[in-house]
Structures are given as C-alpha cells and as structure tokens.
Design an enzyme around this catalytic site. Sequence first.
Site, PDB file in Angstrom:
ATOM      1  N   HIS A  18      40.434  56.777  52.568  1.00 21.33           N
ATOM      2  CA  HIS A  18      39.408  56.895  53.602  1.00 21.33           C
ATOM      3  C   HIS A  18      38.602  55.604  53.718  1.00 21.33           C
ATOM      4  O   HIS A  18      38.385  54.901  52.730  1.00 21.33           O
ATOM      5  CB  HIS A  18      38.463  58.052  53.290  1.00 21.33           C
ATOM      6  N   CYS A  76      41.476  54.402  58.357  1.00 19.88           N
ATOM      7  CA  CYS A  76      40.951  54.528  59.718  1.00 19.88           C
ATOM      8  C   CYS A  76      40.198  53.255  60.096  1.00 19.88           C
ATOM      9  O   CYS A  76      39.556  52.622  59.260  1.00 19.88           O
ATOM     10  CB  CYS A  76      39.991  55.710  59.833  1.00 19.88           C
TER      11      CYS A  76
END
Length: 102
Positions: A18, A76
């Site tokens: 993440h 991301c």
Amino acid sequence: SNYSAYIGATGRVVLAAHNHTYFRYLPNVKVGDTVTLTTDYGVFTYKVRETQILYDDDTSLLYYDPNADDLILYTCWNNGYMGLSDQRLYVICDVVSKEFYN
C-alpha cells in the site's frame, strides 16, 4: 503476487504494498537508486532501471517472466496523496547481486 518468482530466484520478482504503509516513500525512488531485499536466506541487490505509471487494468508488467531476472515494486499512484486510485506506480529494477546464505 501469484505471478512472481521467489526473491533471489531467476525470473521476475513482483512486490506490492500500500502507498500509505510500506511503499509510502516509493515515489521518491529515482533511476539509479539501489534496492536491497534481505531475507532469511540471502541478500539481493537491485538497481532501479525505470519507473512507470500505468492504469490499474494494465497488468502487462505483472506477468511472470522466467527470463527477466528483475524486480518490480508497485503501489497505488495518487500523485503523492493517499487513498484509492486507478493508477499504479511501478519501479522496475535490474539485478546487481545475489548473495545466498550457506
């Protein structure tokens, strides 16, 4: 990733995390930087070859390639902001050395 070689094996190693935890600072990585992965069985050093930003439905870099012998880190991409995104930042690295513990 299911498409990844084991760290240290020949092939494409793919690691994802993440952008608000382990890969929070991944956008700061530059071409030429060194990436070192330390495992229970060895130390593996890579050099950043390039970075790319791709849409989440473009998984072309994630497929296992037994001839690649490289490392891909991805997360991301929100241009520095946390949260969901439809883009991914890829950091593509070449093998510099593989040192297995005996």
